[in-house]
Write an enzyme that holds these catalytic residues in place. Structure first.
Site, PDB file in Angstrom:
ATOM      1  N   ASP A  67       0.838  -1.188   0.000  1.00 47.18           N
ATOM      2  CA  ASP A  67       0.000   0.000   0.000  1.00 47.18           C
ATOM      3  C   ASP A  67       0.872   1.236   0.000  1.00 47.18           C
ATOM      4  O   ASP A  67       1.875   1.272   0.706  1.00 47.18           O
ATOM      5  CB  ASP A  67      -0.870   0.015   1.261  1.00 47.18           C
ATOM      6  CG  ASP A  67      -2.314  -0.110   0.892  1.00 47.18           C
ATOM      7  OD1 ASP A  67      -2.808   0.790   0.193  1.00 47.18           O
ATOM      8  OD2 ASP A  67      -2.932  -1.111   1.291  1.00 47.18           O
ATOM      9  N   HIS A 170       9.827   4.219  -3.448  1.00 45.44           N
ATOM     10  CA  HIS A 170       9.286   3.808  -2.152  1.00 45.44           C
ATOM     11  C   HIS A 170       8.917   2.323  -2.186  1.00 45.44           C
ATOM     12  O   HIS A 170       9.200   1.576  -1.273  1.00 45.44           O
ATOM     13  CB  HIS A 170       8.053   4.670  -1.863  1.00 45.44           C
ATOM     14  CG  HIS A 170       7.043   4.712  -2.993  1.00 45.44           C
ATOM     15  ND1 HIS A 170       7.402   5.036  -4.279  1.00 45.44           N
ATOM     16  CD2 HIS A 170       5.704   4.423  -3.050  1.00 45.44           C
ATOM     17  CE1 HIS A 170       6.335   4.968  -5.061  1.00 45.44           C
ATOM     18  NE2 HIS A 170       5.300   4.595  -4.338  1.00 45.44           N
TER      19      HIS A 170
HETATM   20  P1  IMP Z   1      -2.454   2.134  -3.442  1.00 42.83           P
HETATM   21  O1  IMP Z   1      -3.536   2.232  -2.423  1.00 42.83           O
HETATM   22  O2  IMP Z   1      -1.209   1.534  -2.929  1.00 42.83           O
HETATM   23  O3  IMP Z   1      -2.908   1.506  -4.727  1.00 42.83           O
HETATM   24  O4  IMP Z   1      -1.995   3.607  -3.835  1.00 42.83           O
HETATM   25  C1  IMP Z   1      -2.796   4.723  -3.646  1.00 42.83           C
HETATM   26  C2  IMP Z   1      -2.658   5.715  -4.745  1.00 42.83           C
HETATM   27  O5  IMP Z   1      -1.392   6.365  -4.611  1.00 42.83           O
HETATM   28  C3  IMP Z   1      -2.689   5.136  -6.145  1.00 42.83           C
HETATM   29  O6  IMP Z   1      -3.981   5.156  -6.665  1.00 42.83           O
HETATM   30  C4  IMP Z   1      -1.824   6.090  -6.913  1.00 42.83           C
HETATM   31  O7  IMP Z   1      -2.596   7.146  -7.390  1.00 42.83           O
HETATM   32  C5  IMP Z   1      -0.851   6.618  -5.860  1.00 42.83           C
HETATM   33  N1  IMP Z   1       0.428   5.911  -5.957  1.00 42.83           N
HETATM   34  C6  IMP Z   1       0.897   4.910  -5.184  1.00 42.83           C
HETATM   35  N2  IMP Z   1       2.085   4.515  -5.584  1.00 42.83           N
HETATM   36  C7  IMP Z   1       2.396   5.268  -6.652  1.00 42.83           C
HETATM   37  C8  IMP Z   1       3.510   5.305  -7.514  1.00 42.83           C
HETATM   38  O8  IMP Z   1       4.482   4.533  -7.435  1.00 42.83           O
HETATM   39  N3  IMP Z   1       3.453   6.232  -8.480  1.00 42.83           N
HETATM   40  C9  IMP Z   1       2.414   7.078  -8.644  1.00 42.83           C
HETATM   41  N4  IMP Z   1       1.342   7.085  -7.886  1.00 42.83           N
HETATM   42  C10 IMP Z   1       1.331   6.166  -6.885  1.00 42.83           C
END
Ligand code: IMP
Length: 200
Positions: A67, A170
């Site tokens: 996440d 990250h």
């Molecule tokens: P998730 O809940 O881990 O899928 O991430 C939450 C949101 O953060 C995603 O919908 C992306 O918009 C953003 N996000 C997370 N990781 C990345 C990344 O590596 N690049 C760009 N946006 C990210």
């Protein structure tokens, strides 16, 4: 033979980033969408651990959950754990609008990886600091990639291929750390088993 872990995600970009990282530790991942229960919390760790344990209890298979969130300094860390919702409603354009005329462009991505691989439960975090650009650059990747430029890079994440993004990201940091810890945990549990067999 490589040990299989099910990666709870429907995001093929995430999958492609993580896949090459886990080979180095002797594992392979399979994408498993649709099983990730997302609780609301200010803590990415809590969200990821809850999702991983919940899926493990239902599926009884080795599970990986990752996440992440974008934390913008001038917005007191917003959108942080709410990044997915904010991205779906406002896109990266919304963040650029919120930062119009703002000089402090500092931001960071945070990632939490949780692995449930009996008998090990592993949590690891990774961060990358950088800046929000004035406009989008590049068309690779996903989410906020076109507006995030990591420290010591001339490119945004969306201008990098996966190999290059993995040098900074990250996600790569938390995944590598988690698999390192998992390898240690598996070794320790095998050593313990062989000691107890020896003294039976
Ligand atoms: P998730 O809940 O881990 O899928 O991430 C939450 C949101 O953060 C995603 O919908 C992306 O918009 C953003 N996000 C997370 N990781 C990345 C990344 O590596 N690049 C760009 N946006 C990210």
């Amino acid at each position: 033979m490589l040990n299989k872990i099910f990666f709870l995600t429907g995001n093929k970009h995430k999958f492609e980033e993580v896949e090459p990282l886990v080979y180095d530790f002797g594992f392979k991942i399979e994408m498993l969408p649709g099983h990730k229960l997302e609780i609301q919390s200010d803590s990415l760790v809590r969200i990821a651990e809850y999702a991983a344990l919940n899926a493990y209890m239902k599926l009884e298979k080795p599970i990986l959950v990752e996440d992440a969130g974008l934390f913008v300094e001038a917005l007191n860390g917003f959108p942080g754990p709410y990044s997915s919702y904010v991205y779906s409603k406002l896109g990266f354009e919304g963040i650029l609008r919120l930062l119009e005329g703002v000089e402090d462009r500092g931001a960071r991505f945070e990632s939490v990886s949780v692995i449930v691989y009996k008998p090990c439960i592993i949590t690891a975090t990774g961060k990358v600091y950088g800046t929000i650009t004035e406009k989008p650059y590049g068309n690779r990747g996903f989410g906020f990639d076109p507006i995030f430029k990591p420290k010591n890079s001339e490119k945004t994440f969306a201008e990098m291929d996966i190999h290059e993004k993995n040098k900074y990201s990250h996600r790569a940091r938390s995944v590598r750390k988690a698999f390192q810890k998992l390898s240690e945990c598996i070794k320790l549990s095998r050593d313990r088993e062989s000691i107890s067999l020896k003294y039976l």
